[in-house]
Design an enzyme around this catalytic site. Structure first.
Site, PDB file in Angstrom:
ATOM      1  N   HIS A   1      25.753 -50.902 -41.821  1.00 13.55           N
ATOM      2  CA  HIS A   1      26.095 -51.664 -43.019  1.00 13.55           C
ATOM      3  C   HIS A   1      26.955 -50.863 -44.006  1.00 13.55           C
ATOM      4  O   HIS A   1      26.495 -49.859 -44.551  1.00 13.55           O
ATOM      5  CB  HIS A   1      24.819 -52.111 -43.741  1.00 13.55           C
TER       6      HIS A   1
ATOM      7  N   SER B   1      30.923 -51.874 -40.010  1.00  9.10           N
ATOM      8  CA  SER B   1      29.608 -52.351 -40.425  1.00  9.10           C
ATOM      9  C   SER B   1      28.863 -52.854 -39.191  1.00  9.10           C
ATOM     10  O   SER B   1      29.467 -53.087 -38.147  1.00  9.10           O
ATOM     11  CB  SER B   1      29.751 -53.476 -41.455  1.00  9.10           C
TER      12      SER B   1
ATOM     13  N   SER C   1      27.213 -57.815 -44.332  1.00 11.90           N
ATOM     14  CA  SER C   1      26.552 -56.769 -45.124  1.00 11.90           C
ATOM     15  C   SER C   1      27.496 -55.833 -45.862  1.00 11.90           C
ATOM     16  O   SER C   1      27.061 -55.033 -46.685  1.00 11.90           O
ATOM     17  CB  SER C   1      25.624 -55.946 -44.225  1.00 11.90           C
TER      18      SER C   1
ATOM     19  N   ASP D   1      23.267 -48.536 -35.949  1.00 18.90           N
ATOM     20  CA  ASP D   1      22.204 -49.304 -36.613  1.00 18.90           C
ATOM     21  C   ASP D   1      22.092 -50.638 -35.891  1.00 18.90           C
ATOM     22  O   ASP D   1      22.919 -51.527 -36.100  1.00 18.90           O
ATOM     23  CB  ASP D   1      22.543 -49.503 -38.094  1.00 18.90           C
TER      24      ASP D   1
ATOM     25  N   GLU E   1      19.358 -46.008 -36.214  1.00 18.98           N
ATOM     26  CA  GLU E   1      18.729 -46.268 -37.508  1.00 18.98           C
ATOM     27  C   GLU E   1      17.514 -47.189 -37.449  1.00 18.98           C
ATOM     28  O   GLU E   1      16.548 -47.002 -38.179  1.00 18.98           O
ATOM     29  CB  GLU E   1      19.797 -46.897 -38.427  1.00 18.98           C
TER      30      GLU E   1
ATOM     31  N   ASN F   1      14.645 -44.208 -36.717  1.00 14.70           N
ATOM     32  CA  ASN F   1      13.737 -45.187 -37.318  1.00 14.70           C
ATOM     33  C   ASN F   1      12.309 -44.666 -37.404  1.00 14.70           C
ATOM     34  O   ASN F   1      11.631 -44.877 -38.398  1.00 14.70           O
ATOM     35  CB  ASN F   1      13.749 -46.492 -36.520  1.00 14.70           C
TER      36      ASN F   1
ATOM     37  N   LYS G   1      11.619 -42.475 -42.606  1.00 20.09           N
ATOM     38  CA  LYS G   1      12.472 -43.655 -42.473  1.00 20.09           C
ATOM     39  C   LYS G   1      11.602 -44.911 -42.460  1.00 20.09           C
ATOM     40  O   LYS G   1      11.484 -45.619 -43.445  1.00 20.09           O
ATOM     41  CB  LYS G   1      13.348 -43.535 -41.216  1.00 20.09           C
TER      42      LYS G   1
ATOM     43  N   ASP H   1      11.913 -46.796 -45.892  1.00 25.49           N
ATOM     44  CA  ASP H   1      13.022 -47.763 -45.925  1.00 25.49           C
ATOM     45  C   ASP H   1      12.518 -49.154 -45.521  1.00 25.49           C
ATOM     46  O   ASP H   1      12.653 -50.133 -46.270  1.00 25.49           O
ATOM     47  CB  ASP H   1      14.098 -47.201 -44.985  1.00 25.49           C
ATOM     48  N   ASN H   2      11.887 -49.248 -44.351  1.00 33.42           N
ATOM     49  CA  ASN H   2      11.461 -50.560 -43.865  1.00 33.42           C
ATOM     50  C   ASN H   2      10.471 -51.198 -44.833  1.00 33.42           C
ATOM     51  O   ASN H   2      10.503 -52.405 -45.067  1.00 33.42           O
ATOM     52  CB  ASN H   2      10.821 -50.434 -42.472  1.00 33.42           C
TER      53      ASN H   2
ATOM     54  N   CYS I   1      12.432 -52.874 -48.239  1.00 36.02           N
ATOM     55  CA  CYS I   1      12.334 -54.345 -48.184  1.00 36.02           C
ATOM     56  C   CYS I   1      11.529 -54.887 -49.362  1.00 36.02           C
ATOM     57  O   CYS I   1      11.786 -56.002 -49.822  1.00 36.02           O
ATOM     58  CB  CYS I   1      11.738 -54.794 -46.853  1.00 36.02           C
TER      59      CYS I   1
ATOM     60  N   HIS J   1      16.563 -57.591 -37.843  1.00 36.63           N
ATOM     61  CA  HIS J   1      17.935 -57.116 -37.617  1.00 36.63           C
ATOM     62  C   HIS J   1      18.887 -58.195 -37.100  1.00 36.63           C
ATOM     63  O   HIS J   1      20.013 -58.292 -37.545  1.00 36.63           O
ATOM     64  CB  HIS J   1      17.954 -55.918 -36.668  1.00 36.63           C
TER      65      HIS J   1
ATOM     66  N   HIS K   1      18.965 -52.169 -49.469  1.00 34.11           N
ATOM     67  CA  HIS K   1      18.017 -51.269 -50.121  1.00 34.11           C
ATOM     68  C   HIS K   1      18.726 -50.400 -51.156  1.00 34.11           C
ATOM     69  O   HIS K   1      19.876 -50.029 -50.985  1.00 34.11           O
ATOM     70  CB  HIS K   1      17.368 -50.337 -49.100  1.00 34.11           C
TER      71      HIS K   1
ATOM     72  N   SER L   1      16.363 -42.196 -45.471  1.00 32.51           N
ATOM     73  CA  SER L   1      16.841 -42.612 -44.145  1.00 32.51           C
ATOM     74  C   SER L   1      18.089 -41.843 -43.745  1.00 32.51           C
ATOM     75  O   SER L   1      18.231 -41.406 -42.603  1.00 32.51           O
ATOM     76  CB  SER L   1      17.201 -44.093 -44.155  1.00 32.51           C
TER      77      SER L   1
ATOM     78  N   GLN M   1      19.195 -39.284 -40.852  1.00 39.28           N
ATOM     79  CA  GLN M   1      20.361 -39.496 -39.996  1.00 39.28           C
ATOM     80  C   GLN M   1      21.213 -38.236 -39.915  1.00 39.28           C
ATOM     81  O   GLN M   1      21.644 -37.828 -38.826  1.00 39.28           O
ATOM     82  CB  GLN M   1      21.233 -40.639 -40.550  1.00 39.28           C
TER      83      GLN M   1
HETATM   84  P1  NAI Z   1       7.583 -53.602 -36.521  1.00 40.81           P
HETATM   85  O1  NAI Z   1       7.532 -53.548 -35.054  1.00 40.81           O
HETATM   86  O2  NAI Z   1       6.888 -52.574 -37.347  1.00 40.81           O
HETATM   87  O3  NAI Z   1       7.073 -55.034 -37.056  1.00 40.81           O
HETATM   88  C1  NAI Z   1       7.352 -56.252 -36.459  1.00 40.81           C
HETATM   89  C2  NAI Z   1       6.045 -57.018 -36.421  1.00 40.81           C
HETATM   90  O4  NAI Z   1       6.289 -58.372 -35.983  1.00 40.81           O
HETATM   91  C3  NAI Z   1       5.032 -56.418 -35.451  1.00 40.81           C
HETATM   92  O5  NAI Z   1       3.826 -56.113 -36.126  1.00 40.81           O
HETATM   93  C4  NAI Z   1       4.850 -57.494 -34.396  1.00 40.81           C
HETATM   94  O6  NAI Z   1       3.511 -57.545 -33.900  1.00 40.81           O
HETATM   95  C5  NAI Z   1       5.207 -58.755 -35.165  1.00 40.81           C
HETATM   96  N1  NAI Z   1       5.616 -59.867 -34.319  1.00 40.81           N
HETATM   97  C6  NAI Z   1       6.304 -59.856 -33.142  1.00 40.81           C
HETATM   98  N2  NAI Z   1       6.454 -61.095 -32.652  1.00 40.81           N
HETATM   99  C7  NAI Z   1       5.861 -61.925 -33.537  1.00 40.81           C
HETATM  100  C8  NAI Z   1       5.679 -63.334 -33.594  1.00 40.81           C
HETATM  101  N3  NAI Z   1       6.125 -64.119 -32.607  1.00 40.81           N
HETATM  102  N4  NAI Z   1       5.043 -63.852 -34.663  1.00 40.81           N
HETATM  103  C9  NAI Z   1       4.550 -63.066 -35.650  1.00 40.81           C
HETATM  104  N5  NAI Z   1       4.682 -61.719 -35.648  1.00 40.81           N
HETATM  105  C10 NAI Z   1       5.329 -61.160 -34.608  1.00 40.81           C
HETATM  106  O7  NAI Z   1       9.147 -53.604 -36.900  1.00 40.81           O
HETATM  107  P2  NAI Z   1       9.766 -53.346 -38.357  1.00 40.81           P
HETATM  108  O8  NAI Z   1      10.096 -51.906 -38.489  1.00 40.81           O
HETATM  109  O9  NAI Z   1       8.930 -54.014 -39.350  1.00 40.81           O
HETATM  110  O10 NAI Z   1      11.176 -54.091 -38.198  1.00 40.81           O
HETATM  111  C11 NAI Z   1      11.249 -55.502 -38.046  1.00 40.81           C
HETATM  112  C12 NAI Z   1      12.719 -55.918 -37.949  1.00 40.81           C
HETATM  113  O11 NAI Z   1      13.387 -55.623 -39.184  1.00 40.81           O
HETATM  114  C13 NAI Z   1      13.524 -55.188 -36.891  1.00 40.81           C
HETATM  115  O12 NAI Z   1      14.493 -56.070 -36.355  1.00 40.81           O
HETATM  116  C14 NAI Z   1      14.216 -54.089 -37.663  1.00 40.81           C
HETATM  117  O13 NAI Z   1      15.348 -53.614 -36.987  1.00 40.81           O
HETATM  118  C15 NAI Z   1      14.536 -54.815 -38.936  1.00 40.81           C
HETATM  119  N6  NAI Z   1      14.748 -54.018 -40.152  1.00 40.81           N
HETATM  120  C16 NAI Z   1      15.480 -54.627 -41.140  1.00 40.81           C
HETATM  121  C17 NAI Z   1      15.697 -53.989 -42.331  1.00 40.81           C
HETATM  122  C18 NAI Z   1      16.508 -54.657 -43.375  1.00 40.81           C
HETATM  123  O14 NAI Z   1      16.894 -53.995 -44.350  1.00 40.81           O
HETATM  124  N7  NAI Z   1      16.810 -55.926 -43.289  1.00 40.81           N
HETATM  125  C19 NAI Z   1      15.162 -52.634 -42.600  1.00 40.81           C
HETATM  126  C20 NAI Z   1      14.354 -52.112 -41.523  1.00 40.81           C
HETATM  127  C21 NAI Z   1      14.163 -52.789 -40.352  1.00 40.81           C
END
Ligand code: NAI
Length: 482
Positions: free
Chosen positions: A55, A78, A83, A143, A205, A230, A235, A239-240, A244, A350, A403, A411, A415
């Site tokens: 991003h 990006s 983003s 990322d 990332e 990650n 991180k 960050d997550n 968020c 993501h 963020h 984060s 990196q």
């Molecule tokens: P995580 O693996 O810690 O959490 C995801 C959760 O969703 C897990 O607990 C899992 O059991 C649950 N899950 C899976 N399938 C499901 C379903 N069908 N119904 C309900 N729950 C379900 O992953 P994390 O780190 O929380 O990341 C989640 C996503 O966010 C990833 O795609 C990651 O790349 C992205 N992300 C986005 C950010 C942003 O700024 N927008 C920042 C960091 C991560």
């Protein structure tokens, strides 16, 4: 869009605004700034050609200029079509010493609101290094894994001797990728194979990109070593979660300005991102409901005081829906058909496959209308309206600015240290997926304490030996979960 030179951004005249925000961000990013100081003389990234796909925000600008300050050459795109912060991209292209008429910065290919064709073209430009032996980078900073995937697919198809026809594409984006690879691979060319041969490694990332890397490693197709940034504690647990907690409601507010207090909000997924999202909505006074598939995370949510149930149970009652799972098909068109008038639907995971946008568009008689960029209403034949944010793509970066700097300093310090590890110690990292060594993780946290006025207690030697650690750390075993 300006493409006078070796970059492509929306508007170079935004560079001054971008530079001002970068300067403010630097103060909020003590991790990156102290790494710049520490390694100013050693120049550990001299000789590194880093292709970044992440991003293109103000915070990322500070990362890019940190890599450059450590000696790296950098090319950037990006990792999401919505983003980019155009003023940050302009400031990077112009550079601290250039002017819009005489840009002297770093090649960056990014603007807010790219088409899918433009997005993959930008990724290709970031991976294309003029006047170098293989025409490519020797490091990737990724990322979500799109740059890594493009290289791996290119190499695979060159091995196969052919690229699948675009008719076999599973969706629009896949079609664009196949077109790109068909265009770049012709008649036994080994462009991608050569390019990959010089890559020392990738630092990844996010959760979703890390999944892809472990899959490739398991299948034996991973071509170069990777550091899973990650899962550095500094991180994903910061960050997550805290990132968020800040940027989810920022996105909802800027998109809709709806009062969150008193509303019912459903957060799908209670991982690191879900935990931060739930807390931010609760902080605004929403009644928050969690859906989960993992009993551990479901139990955590319950003990944190949230109702945990299925989407089905609440789909017709809630006002705000947020997907955070990194999984696909979480909110389907049939679910959206049951939602209340003017329910808000958004994703912060993501990729854009958590919400069934294609299915929504296919509901007979449904009408999509743009309120403003990245905010759309979908009117059902019976007059019911849904508000969908960022067309199902990550709303904190699409509707707001992602963020804030302080959390991204963690984060991006991870990196930077991961880039230094892989680039300077290739012999210690044969092809595999690694996490950052714990002493570096602790170092990154340490770099952020002063700014918050944190006074750390120093272990006494007898105490250190009693709990079996060194006075200077690492303080926890690798299986400790924080
Ligand atoms: P995580 O693996 O810690 O959490 C995801 C959760 O969703 C897990 O607990 C899992 O059991 C649950 N899950 C899976 N399938 C499901 C379903 N069908 N119904 C309900 N729950 C379900 O992953 P994390 O780190 O929380 O990341 C989640 C996503 O966010 C990833 O795609 C990651 O790349 C992205 N992300 C986005 C950010 C942003 O700024 N927008 C920042 C960091 C991560």
């Amino acid at each position: 869009v300006d493409n006078r030179q070796d970059f492509k951004v929306a508007d170079l005249s935004l560079a001054d605004f971008g530079r001002k925000e970068i300067t403010l961000a630097e103060h909020e990013m003590p991790g990156l700034m102290s790494i710049r100081k520490e390694y100013a003389e050693a120049q550990p990234l001299a000789g590194a050609r880093v292709t970044g796909s992440l991003h293109m925000t103000v915070q990322t600008a500070v990362l890019i200029e940190t890599l450059a300050a450590l000696g790296a050459e950098v090319r950037w795109a990006s990792c999401n079509i919505f983003s980019t912060q155009d003023h940050a991209a302009a400031a990077i292209a112009v550079g601290p010493n250039g002017t819009p008429d005489n840009p002297q910065g770093i090649p960056v290919f990014a603007w807010k609101g790219e088409t899918l064709e433009e997005y993959w073209w930008c990724t290709e430009q970031a991976l294309t290094w003029p006047n170098t032996p293989t025409g490519g980078p020797n490091m990737i900073l990724d990322d979500g894994g799109d740059a890594t995937m493009l290289v791996h697919n290119g190499v695979q198809y060159e091995k196969d001797g052919k690229v699948p026809s675009v008719d076999t594409a599973e969706n629009d984006e896949h079609r664009v990728i196949l077109e790109l690879l068909n265009r770049t691979i012709s008649g036994g060319s080994q462009k991608w194979t050569q390019l990959a041969s010089e890559i020392r490694g990738v630092t990844e990332e996010t959760t979703t990109g890390v999944h892809r890397l472990y899959e490739m490693h398991r299948d034996g197709t991973l071509l170069f070593p990777a550091i899973n940034v990650n899962d550095a504690v500094t991180k994903s647990k910061f960050d997550n979660k805290y990132g968020c907690r800040h940027s989810l409601i920022d996105g909802i507010n800027r998109a809709t300005d709806v009062l969150i207090g008193g509303k019912t909000a459903v957060v799908c997924g209670y991982g690191d991102v879900g935990k931060g999202c739930a807390e931010s909505l609760r902080g605004q006074g929403a009644r928050v409901i969690i859906t989960e598939i993992d009993p551990i995370c479901a139990l955590q949510a319950a003990m944190d005081g949230y109702q945990v149930t299925t989407l089905d149970e609440v789909v017709d009652k809630a006002d705000i829906f947020v997907t955070t799972t990194g999984n696909k098909d979480i909110i389907m068109a049939a679910d959206m058909a049951k939602m209340k008038h003017q329910a808000i639907v958004g994703n912060i995971g993501h990729f854009d496959n958590e919400i069934d946008m294609a299915g929504l568009a296919q509901i007979p008689g449904i009408v999509k209308d743009e309120v403003k960029p990245q905010v759309h209403t979908w009117t059902f034949p019976d007059g019911k309206v849904l508000i969908v944010l960022s067309e199902g793509r990550l709303l904190n970066l699409g509707n707001a600015t992602g963020h804030p700097s302080f959390v991204m300093s963690n984060s991006f310090a991870d990196q930077t240290l991961a880039q230094i590890e892989l680039f300077t110690k290739p012999e210690e990292y044969p092809t595999d997926v690694y996490v950052l060594p714990k002493h570096l993780d602790e170092k990154v946290a340490r770099l952020h304490l002063d700014a918050l006025g944190v006074k750390l207690t120093t272990l006494r030697p007898e105490q250190a030996s009693y709990i079996g650690v060194e006075v200077d750390g690492p303080y926890k075993s690798d299986h400790y979960r924080y």
